[in-house]
Design a protein around this motif. Sequence first.
Motif, PDB file in Angstrom:
ATOM      1  N   ILE B 533      20.753  -2.293 -37.147  1.00  0.00           N
ATOM      2  CA  ILE B 533      20.226  -1.313 -38.094  1.00  0.00           C
ATOM      3  C   ILE B 533      18.734  -1.560 -38.263  1.00  0.00           C
ATOM      4  CG2 ILE B 533      20.333  -0.455 -40.452  1.00  0.00           C
ATOM      5  CD1 ILE B 533      23.302  -1.518 -40.330  1.00  0.00           C
ATOM      6  N   THR B 534      17.978  -0.538 -38.048  1.00  0.00           N
ATOM      7  CA  THR B 534      16.522  -0.641 -38.114  1.00  0.00           C
ATOM      8  C   THR B 534      16.043   0.383 -39.135  1.00  0.00           C
ATOM      9  OG1 THR B 534      16.298   1.038 -36.427  1.00  0.00           O
ATOM     10  CG2 THR B 534      16.380  -1.242 -35.673  1.00  0.00           C
ATOM     11  N   PRO B 535      14.809   0.214 -39.601  1.00  0.00           N
ATOM     12  CA  PRO B 535      14.290   1.240 -40.525  1.00  0.00           C
ATOM     13  C   PRO B 535      14.412   2.630 -39.904  1.00  0.00           C
ATOM     14  CG  PRO B 535      12.819  -0.643 -40.446  1.00  0.00           C
ATOM     15  CD  PRO B 535      13.865  -0.884 -39.399  1.00  0.00           C
ATOM     16  N   ALA B 536      14.399   2.679 -38.555  1.00  0.00           N
ATOM     17  CA  ALA B 536      14.449   3.983 -37.887  1.00  0.00           C
ATOM     18  C   ALA B 536      15.807   4.673 -38.042  1.00  0.00           C
ATOM     19  CB  ALA B 536      14.112   3.814 -36.408  1.00  0.00           C
ATOM     20  N   ASN B 537      16.910   3.911 -37.871  1.00  0.00           N
ATOM     21  CA  ASN B 537      18.203   4.588 -37.945  1.00  0.00           C
ATOM     22  C   ASN B 537      18.886   4.451 -39.304  1.00  0.00           C
ATOM     23  OD1 ASN B 537      19.289   2.023 -37.949  1.00  0.00           O
ATOM     24  ND2 ASN B 537      19.999   2.083 -35.822  1.00  0.00           N
ATOM     25  N   CYS B 538      18.275   3.694 -40.190  1.00  0.00           N
ATOM     26  CA  CYS B 538      18.915   3.438 -41.484  1.00  0.00           C
ATOM     27  C   CYS B 538      19.146   4.733 -42.252  1.00  0.00           C
ATOM     28  CB  CYS B 538      18.049   2.469 -42.295  1.00  0.00           C
ATOM     29  SG  CYS B 538      18.885   1.868 -43.755  1.00  0.00           S
ATOM     30  N   SER B 578      14.191  -4.502 -48.436  1.00  0.00           N
ATOM     31  CA  SER B 578      15.348  -4.101 -47.665  1.00  0.00           C
ATOM     32  C   SER B 578      15.187  -2.654 -47.230  1.00  0.00           C
ATOM     33  CB  SER B 578      16.599  -4.257 -48.536  1.00  0.00           C
ATOM     34  OG  SER B 578      17.562  -3.301 -48.180  1.00  0.00           O
ATOM     35  N   PRO B 579      15.612  -2.338 -46.001  1.00  0.00           N
ATOM     36  CA  PRO B 579      15.517  -0.944 -45.544  1.00  0.00           C
ATOM     37  C   PRO B 579      16.327   0.009 -46.434  1.00  0.00           C
ATOM     38  CG  PRO B 579      16.108  -2.410 -43.745  1.00  0.00           C
ATOM     39  CD  PRO B 579      16.164  -3.223 -44.978  1.00  0.00           C
ATOM     40  N   LEU B 580      17.249  -0.535 -47.214  1.00  0.00           N
ATOM     41  CA  LEU B 580      18.057   0.324 -48.076  1.00  0.00           C
ATOM     42  C   LEU B 580      17.299   0.773 -49.319  1.00  0.00           C
ATOM     43  CD1 LEU B 580      21.702  -1.054 -48.303  1.00  0.00           C
ATOM     44  CD2 LEU B 580      20.829   0.882 -47.005  1.00  0.00           C
ATOM     45  N   THR B 581      16.212   0.056 -49.634  1.00  0.00           N
ATOM     46  CA  THR B 581      15.516   0.336 -50.889  1.00  0.00           C
ATOM     47  C   THR B 581      15.208   1.828 -51.110  1.00  0.00           C
ATOM     48  OG1 THR B 581      14.623  -1.886 -50.864  1.00  0.00           O
ATOM     49  CG2 THR B 581      13.496  -0.302 -52.272  1.00  0.00           C
ATOM     50  N   PRO B 582      14.660   2.526 -50.083  1.00  0.00           N
ATOM     51  CA  PRO B 582      14.314   3.932 -50.341  1.00  0.00           C
ATOM     52  C   PRO B 582      15.532   4.794 -50.701  1.00  0.00           C
ATOM     53  CG  PRO B 582      13.399   3.161 -48.242  1.00  0.00           C
ATOM     54  CD  PRO B 582      14.302   2.098 -48.742  1.00  0.00           C
ATOM     55  N   ILE B 587      22.247   6.327 -52.946  1.00  0.00           N
ATOM     56  CA  ILE B 587      23.522   5.655 -52.688  1.00  0.00           C
ATOM     57  C   ILE B 587      24.298   5.492 -53.992  1.00  0.00           C
ATOM     58  CG2 ILE B 587      24.550   3.447 -52.040  1.00  0.00           C
ATOM     59  CD1 ILE B 587      22.278   3.173 -49.945  1.00  0.00           C
ATOM     60  N   VAL B 588      23.607   4.983 -55.007  1.00  0.00           N
ATOM     61  CA  VAL B 588      24.271   4.775 -56.292  1.00  0.00           C
ATOM     62  C   VAL B 588      24.792   6.105 -56.834  1.00  0.00           C
ATOM     63  CG1 VAL B 588      23.871   4.128 -58.697  1.00  0.00           C
ATOM     64  CG2 VAL B 588      22.985   2.692 -56.862  1.00  0.00           C
ATOM     65  N   GLN B 589      23.966   7.130 -56.727  1.00  0.00           N
ATOM     66  CA  GLN B 589      24.372   8.446 -57.219  1.00  0.00           C
ATOM     67  C   GLN B 589      25.609   8.942 -56.473  1.00  0.00           C
ATOM     68  OE1 GLN B 589      23.070   9.843 -59.965  1.00  0.00           O
ATOM     69  NE2 GLN B 589      24.912  11.090 -59.656  1.00  0.00           N
ATOM     70  N   SER B 620      21.109  -6.088 -54.424  1.00  0.00           N
ATOM     71  CA  SER B 620      19.829  -5.489 -54.809  1.00  0.00           C
ATOM     72  C   SER B 620      18.765  -6.575 -54.847  1.00  0.00           C
ATOM     73  CB  SER B 620      19.945  -4.814 -56.174  1.00  0.00           C
ATOM     74  OG  SER B 620      20.296  -5.770 -57.157  1.00  0.00           O
ATOM     75  N   ASN B 621      17.500  -6.167 -54.789  1.00  0.00           N
ATOM     76  CA  ASN B 621      16.412  -7.139 -54.765  1.00  0.00           C
ATOM     77  C   ASN B 621      15.405  -6.816 -55.869  1.00  0.00           C
ATOM     78  OD1 ASN B 621      15.082  -4.883 -53.853  1.00  0.00           O
ATOM     79  ND2 ASN B 621      15.133  -5.523 -51.711  1.00  0.00           N
ATOM     80  N   ASP B 622      14.277  -7.511 -55.848  1.00  0.00           N
ATOM     81  CA  ASP B 622      13.284  -7.305 -56.903  1.00  0.00           C
ATOM     82  C   ASP B 622      12.869  -5.847 -57.027  1.00  0.00           C
ATOM     83  OD1 ASP B 622      13.469  -9.942 -57.264  1.00  0.00           O
ATOM     84  OD2 ASP B 622      11.522 -10.477 -56.411  1.00  0.00           O
ATOM     85  N   GLU B 623      12.795  -5.173 -55.876  1.00  0.00           N
ATOM     86  CA  GLU B 623      12.346  -3.779 -55.905  1.00  0.00           C
ATOM     87  C   GLU B 623      13.365  -2.860 -56.565  1.00  0.00           C
ATOM     88  OE1 GLU B 623       9.696  -3.391 -51.844  1.00  0.00           O
ATOM     89  OE2 GLU B 623      11.868  -3.271 -51.704  1.00  0.00           O
ATOM     90  N   THR B 624      14.640  -3.134 -56.303  1.00  0.00           N
ATOM     91  CA  THR B 624      15.659  -2.209 -56.785  1.00  0.00           C
ATOM     92  C   THR B 624      16.248  -2.640 -58.123  1.00  0.00           C
ATOM     93  OG1 THR B 624      17.106  -3.350 -55.220  1.00  0.00           O
ATOM     94  CG2 THR B 624      16.327  -1.175 -54.597  1.00  0.00           C
ATOM     95  N   ALA B 625      15.882  -3.831 -58.588  1.00  0.00           N
ATOM     96  CA  ALA B 625      16.440  -4.319 -59.851  1.00  0.00           C
ATOM     97  C   ALA B 625      16.234  -3.332 -61.013  1.00  0.00           C
ATOM     98  CB  ALA B 625      15.843  -5.687 -60.193  1.00  0.00           C
ATOM     99  N   PRO B 626      15.051  -2.696 -61.130  1.00  0.00           N
ATOM    100  CA  PRO B 626      14.891  -1.752 -62.242  1.00  0.00           C
ATOM    101  C   PRO B 626      15.949  -0.641 -62.226  1.00  0.00           C
ATOM    102  CG  PRO B 626      12.786  -2.165 -61.173  1.00  0.00           C
ATOM    103  CD  PRO B 626      13.829  -2.828 -60.337  1.00  0.00           C
ATOM    104  N   MET B 627      16.383  -0.254 -61.026  1.00  0.00           N
ATOM    105  CA  MET B 627      17.402   0.786 -60.943  1.00  0.00           C
ATOM    106  C   MET B 627      18.761   0.260 -61.398  1.00  0.00           C
ATOM    107  SD  MET B 627      16.290   2.898 -57.570  1.00  0.00           S
ATOM    108  CE  MET B 627      15.172   1.818 -56.728  1.00  0.00           C
ATOM    109  N   VAL B 628      18.994  -1.031 -61.138  1.00  0.00           N
ATOM    110  CA  VAL B 628      20.233  -1.626 -61.635  1.00  0.00           C
ATOM    111  C   VAL B 628      20.206  -1.663 -63.167  1.00  0.00           C
ATOM    112  CG1 VAL B 628      21.689  -3.678 -61.627  1.00  0.00           C
ATOM    113  CG2 VAL B 628      20.534  -2.992 -59.542  1.00  0.00           C
ATOM    114  N   VAL B 629      19.021  -1.935 -63.718  1.00  0.00           N
ATOM    115  CA  VAL B 629      18.897  -1.923 -65.180  1.00  0.00           C
ATOM    116  C   VAL B 629      19.273  -0.532 -65.711  1.00  0.00           C
ATOM    117  CG1 VAL B 629      17.323  -2.207 -67.132  1.00  0.00           C
ATOM    118  CG2 VAL B 629      17.117  -3.711 -65.154  1.00  0.00           C
TER     119      VAL B 629
END
Lengths: 422, 952
Positions: B533-538, B578-582, B587-589, B620-629
């Motif tokens: 899995i790469t940023p290209a096909n993610c 993580s490539p999933l961040t964007p 995903i959550v929705q 989740s990571n530092d970038e996505t933590a606010p969304m978990v909040v």
Amino acid sequence: MAPHDLRRPFKRPLISDQEKRRQQSLLRQAQNRRDAQNHARFLASTALSLEQPHELEPEPVSAPELHDELIPDSEAPESPKELDVVEASKLKGAEARKWFAKQLMHPEWMIDIPENLSQDWFVFARPSGKRCFVVSCNGTTISRLRNGSILHRFPSELPNGARRKDSSGPAQSYSILDCIFHEVDQTYYVIDMVCWRGYSLYDCAAEFRFFWLNSKLAETGACEPPSHYHKYRFSLVPVYCCDQSGLCAAYTGSVPYVKDGLLFYNKHAHYQTGITPLALVWKDENCSQYVMDTDSKGQVPNHQQVVLELQEGGKLCTSDDPPVVFGCLDGGFMHESELHSGCLVRFAIGEGGLVLVDGKLEKADLNYLGKANRARASADSFSKVMFQYSVRHSPLRIDDLLGSVNSAADESNKVCDIEMDG
Amino acid sequence: MEAMEVGKMVGELIEDNEVELVKLKNTRADRRVAPLDTARTNKIKILRFWQEYQDPSRRAPSSEFNWFLTPLPSADSISQLAMAMEVTQILLNAQAVDGALRKQAEENLKQFQEQNLPSFLYSLAGELANDEKPAESRKLAGLILKNALDAKEQHRKIELVQRWLSLDPTLKAQIKALLLRTLSSPSVDARSTVSQVIAKVAGIELPHKQWPELIGSLLSNVHQLPAPTRQATLETLGYICEEVSPDVVDQDHVNKILTAVVQGMNSTEENNDVRLAAVRALYNALGFAQANFSNDMERDYIMRIVCETTLSPDVKIRRAAFECLVAISSTYYEKLAPYIQDIFNITAKAVKEDEEQVALQAIEFWSSICDEEIDILEEYGGDFSADSDIPCFYFIKQALSFLVPMLLETLLKQDEDQDQDEGAWNIAMAGGTCLGLVARTVGDDIVPLVMPFIQENISKPDWRQREAATYAFGSILEGPSPEKLEPLVTMALNFMLTALMKDPSNHVKDTTAWTLGRMFEFLHGTALDTPIITPANCQQIVTVLIQSMKDVPNVAEKACGALYFLAQGYEDAGSASSPLTPYFQDIVQALLTVTHREDAVESRLRTAAYEALNEVVRCSNDETAPMVVQLAPLIMLELHNTLENQKVSSDERQNELQGLLCGCLQVIIQKLGSSEPTKYHFMQYADQIMALFLRVFASRSATAHEEAMLAIGALAYATGPDFAKYMTEFYKYLEMGLQNFEDYQVCAITVGVVGDVCRALEEKILPYCDGIMTQLLKDLSSNQLHRSVKPPIFSCFGDIALAIGENFEKYLLYAMPMLQSAAELSAHTSGADDDMTEYTNSLRNGILEAYSGIFQGFKGSPKTQLLMPYAPHVLQFLDSLYMEKDMDDVVTKTAIGVLGDLADTLGSSAGPLIQQSVSSKDFLKECLSSDDHLIKESAEWAKLAISRAISF
């Protein structure tokens, strides 16, 4: 005996997420329990005592770090009588200097050979350099000279010695090493371990402290070459049992540092702050450049010099506890020379020398030279004066030491023979 | 004895059999340990364990807290006048349609049983034996008799066993004679009932060296009597082998049983019922045949007969014979080499031609061989020179080129609706599962054998071919090396994504989504060199999976599963982007939308969606933590809504949903609590969240309770000392949880949460400790509470002591004797099986953790000396553990730590005691040179503490 079903999980994970959550909770709880246990285990159980502050304020060696140290002085708490190391590690400025100046264990000078040297003692070559206490705590490492002033403040690989994310254990747990900073290779040679990861080793025998030092220090990476998070290298000193081969190895063996005499540690002795006869230092020309004291110009003076403390009633005392009195100054002279009790005073030993009777000082021929250097923290010890005296008159030689180690071996052989005859 | 309604009793008996069936299903995984019906054997062994502790010579000093030795109501062994009573009518009435009549009869039976047990049992045996009585009354008499000898609940079982043992021997002899006689009854019901009753009596008596003539008299039946009696006798032998442990039957009897059973299987036996009974008896007797399988001639004979029996014209006999082969494959794997070629031929034929129930067993044989070889190779650990108890014979590798085509063939035999049917199990599913196991066994070698099949079928018009090809691909993704698979998976990824969108068959889409999940599970992650899995096909992957979540429930469920593994691959990525961040928000929705689908309860879809959501949160990571909040209040609202709805309708699904939501909140709490900034943001919700959890306790569902309790534990850990403000309200539920013997999982989790709360509150827990300690002590004394909860309770003592320090003083008097007697009993495991040893070790660990906490809790206190009287025992315990040499690593680490804790706290006053102990010398020395980092660390610490204690 019904037929047996053998359905296996199909397209589904073996463990449900709920089971995973349960297991993760159990793991977390087990980890937390372990942390709580470890925390409890490494809480120092003995509080180290801080005696009444010395009346004499030791003057710090001028060092740039001192400035930021001096600022909080005004807020410094009243000197508490008892502090444990945790509290002490929070002290600032003069308070810290006072406290740390009292924490090092200082050897007596070897003026005669202890019994059972070969069985009960370790020996190692003392690195030449600045004796200091190195404390790592809260992401920083501070080394303090014997007068308590700061030598370096730096990041290190010691536990909690640098601000790093991955440090293990609670950040406030401290470690304290007894070191000698060796200028030539910019290395801290660790000669003793006083606290490790918050656990006090004061009450442990030297044998154990050396074992612990040897097994623990290397684990941290502190012995690695310097790096961004590790400004100075730490290094162990080879310690030997004081039998013949050990003594020879310490005396003649090659080490990466410049030697400054031999240190002898009694295996069973705890780490005792101040001067102790259970640690001894011995030097000769072969293993030290500094056998005889030098003056401020680096010259060996013609007459032996001693620094004594002037106490109440004009008594001139050594730094020992209890002090040894070398003589007495009269009030007029004191007034004339602007001396007051607590002053450190320098004398030369005259032709009359030191007269001992049954090991006790009976008479000393002292000639007043002046006040001691402001950087001096304390007077000379009795053993130091005596060692210097003997160096100039009838030094204790390496052969004497080797002889005592051998004769001990002979003696034990003899005992053995007798038993077999019986 | 507790009185029971007969109606309920009959119900229970049936239920009992069902439970046994379930247990048998579950034993598959355990086969290696104890091949034959592990659950049952264990039950027996546990029973023996208990009985041994009843032996007064082994009994620990009496203590009212000794939970092992809860006194049994002493049965009166004085011979009572046993008279056969006329029970026929009551037994018939007990099955009457008329409720009043039934109730009266049940009442009568209850009274009879309570007032005169010997006569009661004797009368029932008489009824069962009497051929003139109606079949219905005889059958019920047998069932009641059976239930008077055995029960599901451990404490009741022990009680029943004790009662039987204390009955008058003459009476028992009479009853047993009646039972044996019934084996020759013309009534088939009576025969089949009595064979089970005899086995129950044997299960009690043989371990006590009683009824020595039983096997002999049964064997004499086998040779002479008419077929129905032979059948019943063989069944009885089978049940006995199921009931008792091999070591209570001497080898001479084993030989005779096996001879009789194998003769009964022989084709010269003309009666099929007898043959079937014999084959099933052999299945149970295999565990007794160790010696016989070591003898070449005897083994050859048994194997020949079993193989022949697989060719019987009777399908039930063929199936039973294959079941024997499956059992032999795991019990006697190392003896199979001479027969494996023949067995392959037999199984291949069965897979190809025989009825499905037989073919399934034939495939299971190979799955079971895979299980064996996977275990052995795992033990080798890649080091093929290493010693393993059992060598690997590489049967799978050798048969590979024949086995794989045979299995691929089965994949095409799917059922139309297997993906919708939760209970489905057919030859295609079994074949695919076996193919996956083969891949794990042989690794890379399977790939070239499967790829042509995939290429040939993956694009065929027939959905069966496309599905089979996809399933084959998914099956081989675990086992072969990433190097081998990565190019294939990279190539296939696009094809799979397209198929998931476009294939007209739900069946194919289901398997495709599952296969994508397997790709992500095994070939995606930070540890792999070339990421598939790469940023290209993610983006494409995420888009397809989200789209697929709108598909029919079974496909959507697999898409959620694939997303789970997609997220998991980034678990170790740390704070790296993580490539999933964007796509995090999308995903959550999408997952939340799935949980709201009308049909989300079908096919486990809702559960799968929450599981995926949990994993997305965990990774989740530092970038996505606010969304978990931000997610937290959404899930809280969901939970709030279910609680509001509950007032209207309370049903199972609401409770299940509450459990899922509590689980999700637990994961969120744990994630956000693990770093300071997010914890700070999360804490604004703490009060509300706690209030919601407390409301969940109002429901009656054990699962919801358990999940809420787990979540509260996580909250206590995150909140720290502030958790004190919830205690007044929470306490009663904590107590309730500790009292929940029935749902012991709830009790176990509550015990764990007590530990969390102790660490969070420290000395502030003190006001609640009286209540908690009382309940914990009660729990320990209870013989109703599942034993697995007891070790954590001991650990919990340690947590409490560590939190409240010297205030633990007032509990010492109760806790210490309990620890002491448990310690004595757990010091020795001799003769116990693996399960028992494992349990004993967990018990030891709990006891040791308690000691650790207590010693450390008292450290530095002026009351330290209160612990001195216990020191000799603790040291003795450590010494005996060391001598026993069967501690696992965890116990070793805890044990050596306790040595240090004792020295640390008691200091020089315990110096001489410590120096006398073996632990402080040999044990410590061994631990100091341990390879296990944790053991070594604890040992070094102990050495330090001891050196301080003895150097004063």
